[in-house]
Design a protein around this motif. Structure first.
Motif, mmCIF file in Angstrom:
data_model
loop_
_atom_site.group_PDB
_atom_site.id
_atom_site.type_symbol
_atom_site.label_atom_id
_atom_site.label_comp_id
_atom_site.label_asym_id
_atom_site.label_seq_id
_atom_site.Cartn_x
_atom_site.Cartn_y
_atom_site.Cartn_z
ATOM 1 N N THR A 1 16.358 17.869 -9.238
ATOM 2 C CA THR A 1 15.204 18.537 -8.646
ATOM 3 C C THR A 1 14.913 17.921 -7.291
ATOM 4 N N ALA A 2 13.866 18.444 -6.649
ATOM 5 C CA ALA A 2 13.465 17.927 -5.336
ATOM 6 C C ALA A 2 12.552 16.718 -5.447
ATOM 7 N N THR A 3 12.395 16.157 -6.643
ATOM 8 C CA THR A 3 11.495 15.016 -6.848
ATOM 9 C C THR A 3 11.994 13.803 -6.077
ATOM 10 N N ARG A 4 11.109 13.215 -5.269
ATOM 11 C CA ARG A 4 11.454 12.000 -4.524
ATOM 12 C C ARG A 4 11.034 10.751 -5.298
ATOM 13 N N SER A 5 9.818 10.807 -5.860
ATOM 14 C CA SER A 5 9.292 9.665 -6.606
ATOM 15 C C SER A 5 8.632 10.190 -7.875
ATOM 16 N N ASN B 1 -8.828 14.594 -12.394
ATOM 17 C CA ASN B 1 -9.151 13.188 -12.137
ATOM 18 C C ASN B 1 -7.928 12.403 -11.690
ATOM 19 N N VAL B 2 -6.766 12.705 -12.227
ATOM 20 C CA VAL B 2 -5.547 12.026 -11.778
ATOM 21 C C VAL B 2 -5.271 12.378 -10.325
ATOM 22 N N GLU B 3 -5.521 13.640 -9.942
ATOM 23 C CA GLU B 3 -5.321 14.047 -8.549
ATOM 24 C C GLU B 3 -6.200 13.244 -7.596
ATOM 25 N N GLN B 4 -7.362 12.799 -8.071
ATOM 26 C CA GLN B 4 -8.279 12.049 -7.227
ATOM 27 C C GLN B 4 -7.957 10.557 -7.173
ATOM 28 N N LEU B 5 -6.991 10.123 -7.974
ATOM 29 C CA LEU B 5 -6.656 8.695 -8.017
ATOM 30 C C LEU B 5 -5.341 8.361 -7.329
ATOM 31 N N VAL B 6 -4.354 9.221 -7.457
ATOM 32 C CA VAL B 6 -3.041 8.954 -6.856
ATOM 33 C C VAL B 6 -2.547 10.222 -6.170
ATOM 34 N N GLU C 1 6.870 10.067 1.180
ATOM 35 C CA GLU C 1 6.221 8.908 0.587
ATOM 36 C C GLU C 1 6.635 8.715 -0.877
ATOM 37 N N VAL C 2 6.387 7.506 -1.384
ATOM 38 C CA VAL C 2 6.773 7.164 -2.748
ATOM 39 C C VAL C 2 5.591 6.498 -3.438
ATOM 40 N N TYR C 3 5.688 6.423 -4.761
ATOM 41 C CA TYR C 3 4.634 5.773 -5.534
ATOM 42 C C TYR C 3 4.761 4.261 -5.421
ATOM 43 N N SER C 4 3.623 3.619 -5.217
ATOM 44 C CA SER C 4 3.590 2.160 -5.144
ATOM 45 C C SER C 4 3.377 1.588 -6.538
ATOM 46 N N PRO C 5 3.618 0.315 -6.724
ATOM 47 C CA PRO C 5 3.323 -0.315 -8.028
ATOM 48 C C PRO C 5 1.863 -0.167 -8.422
ATOM 49 N N PRO D 1 0.836 -1.203 0.000
ATOM 50 C CA PRO D 1 0.000 0.000 0.000
ATOM 51 C C PRO D 1 0.862 1.241 0.000
ATOM 52 N N SER D 2 0.372 2.281 -0.673
ATOM 53 C CA SER D 2 1.110 3.536 -0.706
ATOM 54 C C SER D 2 0.988 4.214 0.643
ATOM 55 N N ALA D 3 1.953 5.069 0.947
ATOM 56 C CA ALA D 3 1.968 5.765 2.225
ATOM 57 C C ALA D 3 0.778 6.672 2.382
ATOM 58 N N ALA D 4 0.256 7.152 1.236
ATOM 59 C CA ALA D 4 -0.882 8.072 1.298
ATOM 60 C C ALA D 4 -2.125 7.386 1.806
ATOM 61 N N SER D 5 -2.232 6.067 1.538
ATOM 62 C CA SER D 5 -3.469 5.371 1.879
ATOM 63 C C SER D 5 -3.389 4.633 3.204
ATOM 64 N N GLN D 6 -2.210 4.585 3.853
ATOM 65 C CA GLN D 6 -2.082 3.899 5.119
ATOM 66 C C GLN D 6 -2.714 4.721 6.229
ATOM 67 N N PRO D 7 -3.295 4.076 7.225
ATOM 68 C CA PRO D 7 -3.856 4.831 8.345
ATOM 69 C C PRO D 7 -2.756 5.576 9.078
ATOM 70 N N LYS D 8 -3.110 6.732 9.588
ATOM 71 C CA LYS D 8 -2.162 7.505 10.368
ATOM 72 C C LYS D 8 -1.995 6.836 11.721
ATOM 73 N N ALA D 9 -0.737 6.695 12.132
ATOM 74 C CA ALA D 9 -0.442 6.050 13.399
ATOM 75 C C ALA D 9 -1.006 6.879 14.540
ATOM 76 N N GLY D 10 -1.582 6.191 15.522
ATOM 77 C CA GLY D 10 -2.069 6.891 16.697
ATOM 78 C C GLY D 10 -3.399 7.550 16.511
ATOM 79 N N GLY D 11 -4.146 7.336 15.424
ATOM 80 C CA GLY D 11 -5.431 7.993 15.200
ATOM 81 C C GLY D 11 -6.342 7.093 14.422
ATOM 82 N N PRO D 12 -7.601 7.458 14.306
ATOM 83 C CA PRO D 12 -8.565 6.630 13.564
ATOM 84 C C PRO D 12 -8.248 6.656 12.085
ATOM 85 N N GLU D 13 -8.807 5.655 11.384
ATOM 86 C CA GLU D 13 -8.531 5.541 9.962
ATOM 87 C C GLU D 13 -9.270 6.598 9.158
#
Length: 585
Positions: free
Chosen positions: A260-264, A181-186, A288-292, A40-52
């Motif tokens: 550049t400052a690009t990480r992924s 639409n791409v912003e709403q997907l990844v 965070e980075v892009y997942s497969p 799972p991508s880091a964006a979609s993982q639950p935040k530690a210490g809080g509700p999903e």
């Protein structure tokens, strides 16, 4: 059985407890992880210490009653800060859809700070009607079947994406729909669509920018040759997936690495039938980075995006070509009817204005007697009294004359600061009129330069002179120059004929039996008509008294009473030496 208020109260209490238990359980049981997704991508993982899920309660009227810890973290709220609904909506794209589900029950997908977000709102009964807005970061699977846990499947992604980008065939609207639409997907920190120009071998980029006054808008960049990762996409026509862009690893990618400052980074060539339409490029700059799975989703939507972009681009070109052909046809009709120079430039400017998206357009003609370029009325963007002062001298042997004789096309993105425009004498006018992007296209007839066609200041401040626009400018200049030359020659021939006829009448009048007053009166009238003057008079020098006196009978356009201030001028006055009689010129 008699009415028992105690039992009724207990019953109502139990019903309320069951309702709120069901609501709490529903929110807690919204799935966050799928069995089929291994990374799972880091964006979609639950935040530690809080509700999903992030939860917001909005009362009727728009007052934000409650914001839980996850929502505060996602919206970057400070501890103890009480946000307004407007503040929250300004951080979501699209804010209008977010406001809708905060006003009535519904479901929608958004982008919050570059991260995809799903929202559902539920009506909450109580003394003050409220809506509970539950938000979560959606999981995405590229499996073909329908997902039972609420995640986005390939079929749903393609259906929603294709429907969203097909709403309008307008090119800017299509590009905007693709980006939104791409912003709403990844998750994205930087996102661009680049349109490929095969003739110029360059790309025009489109991305969202946010200004302090203009807000969020679609920005079009300049046409530039491919560089960095974009160059790899254009050359290889294959997708590029870099989970860690700071260490590409592959030796083949090192020549394309960007500092550049690009990480992924994820880049995809947009292809239709083996033809390159453009590129879609997304980047993350945080931890965070892009997942497969993110890469697979972008590959999934790149096909419909390429088709939509190609169709919208072709439609825009055809519409522009239709406007051009219509404008050129109208121009040919105007040139065929024009007989007078004043009417000619009026019709020309009116016919050319729809062809170019600029604020300033007009003609400059070379005056051989004054050795200067003179602007012709009308000149869009400039009042007539200013146009009459717009003269650029071309001294013999000067750089301005040299460029004029060489018939060089001059373009600049900032005429107010351009050294070439300063050298040829246009910079003062450019600063006075605030010209930015400007072009001077030579008007040439039979190898002889006549002047320039000038356009300046695109209505879109970021726009530059494209190859298509310069091609159209040259076509217009080549069509108009011979007609302008012919009309100018006809006008000059008419002027010479008028002068000869006027002089003939004056000579005939002087040789007639008319009195001196009549000769002088009709001579002034003939000269005023020849010079198209509004006023005319003749002054006679009385050398014995040293005074230049007005000849009342020769007045043209004035009454004797209104001419009293001009009735006499003594030869010892300073103004006398500036008169024709005093200077003998």
């Amino acid at each position: 059985m008699p009415f028992n208020p105690v039992l009724l109260g207990i019953l109502l209490l139990l019903i309320g407890a069951i309702f709120f238990a069901l609501l709490w359980g529903m929110l807690r049981l919204i799935p966050r992880l799928r069995a089929g997704r291994t990374v799972p991508s880091a964006a979609s993982q639950p935040k530690a210490g809080g509700p999903e899920n992030a939860v917001i309660i909005v009362q009727l009227g728009g007052r934000v009653e409650y914001v839980n810890a996850a929502a505060r973290q996602w919206f970057n709220l400070r501890e103890g800060e009480q946000p307004s609904l407007e503040m929250l909506s300004n951080r979501i794209r699209s804010s209008e859809e977010f406001l809708k589900i905060c006003a009535a029950e519904g479901q929608a997908r958004f982008s919050l700070n570059g991260r995809p977000l799903e929202c559902k709102s539920y009506a909450v009964p109580g003394p003050v009607p409220s809506l509970l807005v539950a938000m979560n970061r959606p999981e995405i699977t590229t499996g073909a079947g329908m997902s039972e846990d609420g995640s986005l499947t390939a079929l749903k992604i393609l259906t929603d994406f294709d429907r969203s980008i097909s709403v309008s065939l307008d090119f800017p609207a299509t590009v905007q729909a693709i980006l939104e639409n791409v912003e709403q997907l990844v998750p994205v920190d930087a996102l661009e669509v680049k349109l490929w120009d095969a003739e110029q071998e360059g790309l025009t980029s489109y991305r969202f920018v946010t200004g302090p006054r203009s807000g969020r808008r679609l920005e079009r960049g300049l046409l530039q040759p491919p560089a960095g990762y974009t160059s790899f996409l254009v050359q290889n026509r294959t997708p590029l997936y870099l989970p860690d862009a700071r260490s590409p690893g592959d030796e083949a990618l090192k020549p394309f690495a960007e500092q550049t400052a690009t990480r992924s980074f994820v880049g995809l060539p947009l292809m239709v039938n083996q033809d390159l339409v453009g590129t879609l490029e997304a980047a993350l700059t945080g931890a965070e980075v892009y997942s497969p799975e993110d890469f697979e989703v972008l590959q999934l939507v790149s096909g419909p995006a390429a088709v939509a972009l190609r169709n919208a681009s072709l439609l825009e070109k055809e519409q522009r070509r239709a406007v051009e052909l219509s404008g050129l046809a109208e121009l040919a009709r105007v040139l065929g009817l024009a007989r007078d120079s004043s009417d000619l430039f009026t019709h020309l400017v009116q016919s050319l204005a729809p062809l170019f998206d600029v604020k300033t357009l007009g003609f400059l003609l070379y005056n051989e007697n004054k050795r200067a370029l003179e602007a012709q009325v009308p000149f869009t963007g400039m009042p007539p009294q200013v146009v009459n002062l717009y003269h650029v001298p071309l001294p013999v042997g000067s750089p301005a004359e040299e460029r004029f004789l060489k018939q060089v096309t001059l373009t600049t993105q900032n005429a107010m600061e351009d050294e070439v425009w300063r050298e040829i004498g246009f910079q003062d006018y450019a600063r006075a009129a605030s010209w930015r992007d400007s072009a001077l296209v030579p008007l040439v007839s039979s190898g002889r330069p006549l002047g320039y066609l000038q356009i300046a200041n695109h209505n879109n401040p970021e726009a530059a002179f494209s190859a298509e626009e310069m091609r159209l400018l040259n076509i217009v200049a080549n069509q108009t120059a011979p007609i302008i030359d012919n009309v100018t020659l006809v006008h000059q021939a008419r002027q010479r004929t008028q002068r000869a006829e006027t002089l003939r009448r004056i000579v005939s009048l002087a040789a007639s039996s008319a009195t001196l007053d009549e000769v002088l009166r009709y001579t002034v009238q003939e000269m005023a008509r020849l010079l198209q003057a509004d006023l005319g008079a003749l002054f006679l020098l009385d050398e014995s008294r040293g005074v230049l006196r007005l000849h009342d009978e020769s007045l043209f356009g004035l009454t004797p009473d209104s001419a009293d201030p001009l009735r006499h001028l003594f030869v010892d006055e300073t103004q006398f030496h500036f008169s024709v009689t005093g200077s003998r010129h």
